[in-house]
Design a protein around this motif. Structure first.
Motif, PDB file in Angstrom:
ATOM      1  N   ASP A  72      -3.208 -25.622  10.012  1.00 33.37           N
ATOM      2  CA  ASP A  72      -2.696 -25.668  11.382  1.00 33.37           C
ATOM      3  C   ASP A  72      -3.713 -26.285  12.329  1.00 33.37           C
ATOM      4  O   ASP A  72      -3.337 -26.926  13.311  1.00 33.37           O
ATOM      5  CB  ASP A  72      -2.323 -24.265  11.837  1.00 33.37           C
ATOM      6  CG  ASP A  72      -1.323 -24.278  12.966  1.00 33.37           C
ATOM      7  OD1 ASP A  72      -1.416 -23.429  13.867  1.00 33.37           O
ATOM      8  OD2 ASP A  72      -0.444 -25.173  12.971  1.00 33.37           O
ATOM      9  N   ALA A  73      -4.984 -26.111  12.053  1.00 33.56           N
ATOM     10  CA  ALA A  73      -6.020 -26.671  12.922  1.00 33.56           C
ATOM     11  C   ALA A  73      -5.940 -28.190  12.941  1.00 33.56           C
ATOM     12  O   ALA A  73      -6.175 -28.833  13.976  1.00 33.56           O
ATOM     13  CB  ALA A  73      -7.397 -26.207  12.471  1.00 33.56           C
ATOM     14  N   GLN A  74      -5.621 -28.768  11.789  1.00 32.09           N
ATOM     15  CA  GLN A  74      -5.513 -30.221  11.704  1.00 32.09           C
ATOM     16  C   GLN A  74      -4.081 -30.696  11.863  1.00 32.09           C
ATOM     17  O   GLN A  74      -3.847 -31.902  11.978  1.00 32.09           O
ATOM     18  CB  GLN A  74      -6.065 -30.705  10.358  1.00 32.09           C
ATOM     19  CG  GLN A  74      -7.554 -30.470  10.190  1.00 32.09           C
ATOM     20  CD  GLN A  74      -8.086 -31.088   8.908  1.00 32.09           C
ATOM     21  OE1 GLN A  74      -7.350 -31.360   7.978  1.00 32.09           O
ATOM     22  NE2 GLN A  74      -9.396 -31.305   8.878  1.00 32.09           N
ATOM     23  N   GLY A  75      -3.135 -29.775  11.872  1.00 29.18           N
ATOM     24  CA  GLY A  75      -1.736 -30.156  12.032  1.00 29.18           C
ATOM     25  C   GLY A  75      -1.182 -30.880  10.826  1.00 29.18           C
ATOM     26  O   GLY A  75      -0.537 -31.925  10.975  1.00 29.18           O
ATOM     27  N   ILE A  76      -1.444 -30.345   9.632  1.00 30.53           N
ATOM     28  CA  ILE A  76      -0.950 -30.966   8.405  1.00 30.53           C
ATOM     29  C   ILE A  76      -0.226 -29.915   7.568  1.00 30.53           C
ATOM     30  O   ILE A  76      -0.743 -28.823   7.350  1.00 30.53           O
ATOM     31  CB  ILE A  76      -2.078 -31.584   7.572  1.00 30.53           C
ATOM     32  CG1 ILE A  76      -2.886 -32.563   8.416  1.00 30.53           C
ATOM     33  CG2 ILE A  76      -1.500 -32.310   6.359  1.00 30.53           C
ATOM     34  CD1 ILE A  76      -4.096 -33.137   7.694  1.00 30.53           C
ATOM     35  N   LEU A  77       0.942 -30.270   7.101  1.00 24.99           N
ATOM     36  CA  LEU A  77       1.730 -29.437   6.207  1.00 24.99           C
ATOM     37  C   LEU A  77       1.670 -30.057   4.822  1.00 24.99           C
ATOM     38  O   LEU A  77       1.703 -31.286   4.692  1.00 24.99           O
ATOM     39  CB  LEU A  77       3.178 -29.381   6.692  1.00 24.99           C
ATOM     40  CG  LEU A  77       4.155 -28.530   5.897  1.00 24.99           C
ATOM     41  CD1 LEU A  77       3.869 -27.042   6.118  1.00 24.99           C
ATOM     42  CD2 LEU A  77       5.584 -28.866   6.292  1.00 24.99           C
TER      43      LEU A  77
END
Length: 126
Positions: A72-77
């Motif tokens: 979530d910190a990097q915004g990657i799923l």
């Protein structure tokens, strides 16, 4: 909110792929994310979801083979896919749901999502 999938490809059955979805920063306090796919029958189906509480949910046909996670910190799923089968061939999409409910992973197994990516193709040959 922009979603950009990557990591798809063409591999042989039994192989693995890891899909990524760059969603950046979502400026809302609550949301959940999910992976979906659309195969040759052109029917979109839910694959996996991760809720705002971190809980995950999976379609029966991928349990034990696929794992959804996020940074979530990097915004990657992510979607780690193991032991792939020809039946897994499809366009894979990530999606975000900002409207409640979004607490649990199963909330993001719904087709009623708010934002969709353009998809990344996965082809599995036998």
């Amino acid at each position: 909110v922009r979603l950009a999938e990557s990591g798809g490809g063409s591999i042989q059955a039994g192989g693995s792929l890891k899909l990524s979805c760059d969603y950046g920063r979502i400026p809302y306090s609550g949301y959940c994310m999910g992976w979906f796919r659309m195969g040759p029958k052109n029917e979109r189906e839910a694959v996996a979801g991760i809720g705002a509480d971190g809980s995950t949910s999976y379609a029966e046909f991928v349990k034990g083979r696929f794992t959804i996670s996020q940074n979530d910190a990097q915004g990657i799923l992510f979607l780690q896919m193991l032991n792939l089968e020809p039946e897994d061939s499809a366009m894979y999409y990530c999606a975000a749901r900002l409207r409640p409910p979004f607490k649990g992973g199963d909330d993001c197994m719904s087709l009623s999502m708010d934002y969709w990516g353009k998809g990344t193709p996965v082809t599995i040959s036998s």
